[in-house]
Design a protein around this motif. Sequence first.
Motif, PDB file in Angstrom:
ATOM      1  N   MET A 185       0.866  -1.196  -0.086  1.00 31.25           N
ATOM      2  CA  MET A 185       0.104   0.081   0.097  1.00 31.25           C
ATOM      3  C   MET A 185       0.858   1.292   0.074  1.00 31.25           C
ATOM      4  O   MET A 185       1.651   1.222   0.696  1.00 31.25           O
ATOM      5  CB  MET A 185      -0.854  -0.294   1.151  1.00 31.25           C
ATOM      6  N   ARG A 186       0.655   2.110  -0.985  1.00 25.38           N
ATOM      7  CA  ARG A 186       1.488   3.382  -1.078  1.00 25.38           C
ATOM      8  C   ARG A 186       0.931   4.361  -0.306  1.00 25.38           C
ATOM      9  O   ARG A 186      -0.188   4.821  -0.608  1.00 25.38           O
ATOM     10  CB  ARG A 186       1.581   3.383  -2.791  1.00 25.38           C
ATOM     11  N   LEU A 187       1.812   5.010   0.527  1.00 22.20           N
ATOM     12  CA  LEU A 187       1.356   6.275   1.253  1.00 22.20           C
ATOM     13  C   LEU A 187       1.859   7.643   0.433  1.00 22.20           C
ATOM     14  O   LEU A 187       2.849   7.601  -0.288  1.00 22.20           O
ATOM     15  CB  LEU A 187       2.116   6.494   2.574  1.00 22.20           C
ATOM     16  N   ALA A 188       0.737   8.586   0.434  1.00 21.69           N
ATOM     17  CA  ALA A 188       1.036   9.752  -0.361  1.00 21.69           C
ATOM     18  C   ALA A 188       0.441  10.897   0.411  1.00 21.69           C
ATOM     19  O   ALA A 188      -0.878  10.772   0.761  1.00 21.69           O
ATOM     20  CB  ALA A 188       0.488   9.900  -1.847  1.00 21.69           C
ATOM     21  N   ALA A 189       1.307  11.988   0.673  1.00 22.81           N
ATOM     22  CA  ALA A 189       0.650  13.073   1.278  1.00 22.81           C
ATOM     23  C   ALA A 189      -0.637  13.763   1.261  1.00 22.81           C
ATOM     24  O   ALA A 189      -1.636  14.195   1.715  1.00 22.81           O
ATOM     25  CB  ALA A 189       1.719  14.174   1.631  1.00 22.81           C
ATOM     26  N   ASP A 190      -0.759  13.965  -0.492  1.00 25.56           N
ATOM     27  CA  ASP A 190      -1.923  14.339  -0.981  1.00 25.56           C
ATOM     28  C   ASP A 190      -3.234  13.466  -1.386  1.00 25.56           C
ATOM     29  O   ASP A 190      -4.325  13.908  -1.771  1.00 25.56           O
ATOM     30  CB  ASP A 190      -1.569  15.143  -2.234  1.00 25.56           C
ATOM     31  N   ALA A 191      -3.081  12.230  -0.875  1.00 26.91           N
ATOM     32  CA  ALA A 191      -4.175  11.261  -1.285  1.00 26.91           C
ATOM     33  C   ALA A 191      -5.138  11.391   0.087  1.00 26.91           C
ATOM     34  O   ALA A 191      -4.696  11.669   1.302  1.00 26.91           O
ATOM     35  CB  ALA A 191      -3.325   9.723  -1.196  1.00 26.91           C
ATOM     36  N   PRO A 192      -6.355  10.866  -0.288  1.00 30.37           N
ATOM     37  CA  PRO A 192      -7.242  10.732   0.659  1.00 30.37           C
ATOM     38  C   PRO A 192      -7.191   9.589   1.883  1.00 30.37           C
ATOM     39  O   PRO A 192      -6.303   8.695   1.476  1.00 30.37           O
ATOM     40  CB  PRO A 192      -8.495  10.533  -0.314  1.00 30.37           C
ATOM     41  N   THR A 193      -7.684  10.058   2.923  1.00 33.72           N
ATOM     42  CA  THR A 193      -7.553   8.886   4.048  1.00 33.72           C
ATOM     43  C   THR A 193      -8.751   8.042   3.919  1.00 33.72           C
ATOM     44  O   THR A 193      -9.945   8.563   4.154  1.00 33.72           O
ATOM     45  CB  THR A 193      -7.237   9.424   5.233  1.00 33.72           C
ATOM     46  N   PRO A 194      -8.713   6.723   3.497  1.00 31.90           N
ATOM     47  CA  PRO A 194      -9.856   6.104   3.394  1.00 31.90           C
ATOM     48  C   PRO A 194     -10.600   5.699   4.774  1.00 31.90           C
ATOM     49  O   PRO A 194     -10.153   5.876   5.935  1.00 31.90           O
ATOM     50  CB  PRO A 194      -9.513   4.504   2.882  1.00 31.90           C
ATOM     51  N   ASP A 195     -11.992   5.512   4.564  1.00 23.74           N
ATOM     52  CA  ASP A 195     -12.713   5.261   5.771  1.00 23.74           C
ATOM     53  C   ASP A 195     -12.575   3.687   5.940  1.00 23.74           C
ATOM     54  O   ASP A 195     -13.352   3.009   5.454  1.00 23.74           O
ATOM     55  CB  ASP A 195     -14.340   5.626   5.488  1.00 23.74           C
ATOM     56  N   TRP A 196     -11.584   3.449   6.839  1.00 26.46           N
ATOM     57  CA  TRP A 196     -11.202   1.893   6.922  1.00 26.46           C
ATOM     58  C   TRP A 196     -12.229   1.193   7.446  1.00 26.46           C
ATOM     59  O   TRP A 196     -12.395  -0.044   6.858  1.00 26.46           O
ATOM     60  CB  TRP A 196      -9.969   1.810   7.844  1.00 26.46           C
ATOM     61  N   ASN A 197     -13.097   1.680   8.328  1.00 30.85           N
ATOM     62  CA  ASN A 197     -14.379   0.739   8.993  1.00 30.85           C
ATOM     63  C   ASN A 197     -15.201   0.397   7.921  1.00 30.85           C
ATOM     64  O   ASN A 197     -15.575  -0.815   7.707  1.00 30.85           O
ATOM     65  CB  ASN A 197     -14.788   1.553   9.942  1.00 30.85           C
ATOM     66  N   LEU A 198     -15.665   1.309   7.183  1.00 27.40           N
ATOM     67  CA  LEU A 198     -16.449   1.172   6.115  1.00 27.40           C
ATOM     68  C   LEU A 198     -15.908   0.244   5.029  1.00 27.40           C
ATOM     69  O   LEU A 198     -16.804  -0.438   4.455  1.00 27.40           O
ATOM     70  CB  LEU A 198     -17.183   2.592   5.243  1.00 27.40           C
ATOM     71  N   LEU A 199     -14.612   0.283   4.574  1.00 25.47           N
ATOM     72  CA  LEU A 199     -14.063  -0.441   3.673  1.00 25.47           C
ATOM     73  C   LEU A 199     -14.221  -1.749   4.052  1.00 25.47           C
ATOM     74  O   LEU A 199     -14.543  -2.785   3.507  1.00 25.47           O
ATOM     75  CB  LEU A 199     -12.541  -0.011   3.414  1.00 25.47           C
ATOM     76  N   GLU A 200     -14.018  -2.159   5.238  1.00 29.61           N
ATOM     77  CA  GLU A 200     -14.086  -3.448   5.955  1.00 29.61           C
ATOM     78  C   GLU A 200     -15.439  -4.171   5.632  1.00 29.61           C
ATOM     79  O   GLU A 200     -15.565  -5.277   5.366  1.00 29.61           O
ATOM     80  CB  GLU A 200     -13.651  -3.806   7.343  1.00 29.61           C
ATOM     81  N   ALA A 201     -16.455  -3.164   6.234  1.00 23.88           N
ATOM     82  CA  ALA A 201     -18.009  -3.660   5.826  1.00 23.88           C
ATOM     83  C   ALA A 201     -18.271  -3.905   4.344  1.00 23.88           C
ATOM     84  O   ALA A 201     -18.836  -4.902   4.293  1.00 23.88           O
ATOM     85  CB  ALA A 201     -18.788  -2.525   6.492  1.00 23.88           C
ATOM     86  N   ALA A 202     -17.683  -3.075   3.433  1.00 20.68           N
ATOM     87  CA  ALA A 202     -17.854  -3.328   1.915  1.00 20.68           C
ATOM     88  C   ALA A 202     -17.262  -4.429   1.430  1.00 20.68           C
ATOM     89  O   ALA A 202     -18.129  -5.165   0.840  1.00 20.68           O
ATOM     90  CB  ALA A 202     -17.522  -2.032   1.282  1.00 20.68           C
ATOM     91  N   PHE A 203     -16.039  -4.790   1.965  1.00 21.44           N
ATOM     92  CA  PHE A 203     -15.454  -6.233   1.509  1.00 21.44           C
ATOM     93  C   PHE A 203     -16.221  -7.283   2.006  1.00 21.44           C
ATOM     94  O   PHE A 203     -16.153  -8.381   1.386  1.00 21.44           O
ATOM     95  CB  PHE A 203     -14.105  -5.997   1.776  1.00 21.44           C
ATOM     96  N   GLU A 204     -16.686  -7.421   3.307  1.00 25.74           N
ATOM     97  CA  GLU A 204     -17.264  -8.256   3.822  1.00 25.74           C
ATOM     98  C   GLU A 204     -19.034  -8.552   3.645  1.00 25.74           C
ATOM     99  O   GLU A 204     -19.457  -9.404   3.652  1.00 25.74           O
ATOM    100  CB  GLU A 204     -17.205  -8.329   5.310  1.00 25.74           C
ATOM    101  N   CYS A 205     -19.283  -7.617   2.917  1.00 27.74           N
ATOM    102  CA  CYS A 205     -20.946  -7.466   2.823  1.00 27.74           C
ATOM    103  C   CYS A 205     -21.257  -8.720   1.925  1.00 27.74           C
ATOM    104  O   CYS A 205     -20.637  -8.871   1.040  1.00 27.74           O
ATOM    105  CB  CYS A 205     -21.232  -6.186   1.978  1.00 27.74           C
TER     106      CYS A 205
END
Length: 157
Positions: A1-21
């Motif tokens: 996973m690539r970090l970049a100062a100008d990139a958005p911060t994902p909503d990690w909790n919602l991502l987990e829910a979306a992947f598992e839905c």
Amino acid sequence: MRLAADAPTPDWNLLEAAFECADLELRSYYDTVTGEVCVTGPFEDDPGERERIDADPQRYLEIDHVASREQYRWMERFALEEVADERLRERLLRALTGRRVFRRFKDALLEEPRERERWFAYHSSALRRAIEQWFAERDLPVGTPPPWARSPGDGPA
């Protein structure tokens, strides 16, 4: 996973829910500009969301649910590689045959609370690896790493 100062911060909790839905009527999308997770389906909160996603498909990337066959492999690996108790391992492997394997696998763990907790931790770790892989495969930068990521000074994983 690539970090970049100008990139958005994902909503990690919602991502987990979306992947598992498991609801096949729902579709989740990652907004590459804001890091938000947008969900569409029969009961969506914002009726214009589907139109916004369709209007800018480069911005919104569909999040695929983790396939049931992949989750099956997680259960199989857990039973074969992580469970030391031979009787429990055999019960778990028997649960993975026939119908309703997900329910039967969890039921087999009900009598073993410690192993059940280990399964949930294993499952969570596998899900999080899938999320990280999804970002890596798409070369999507993130503003901050996920909360579960360990920094180099945290010691062994």
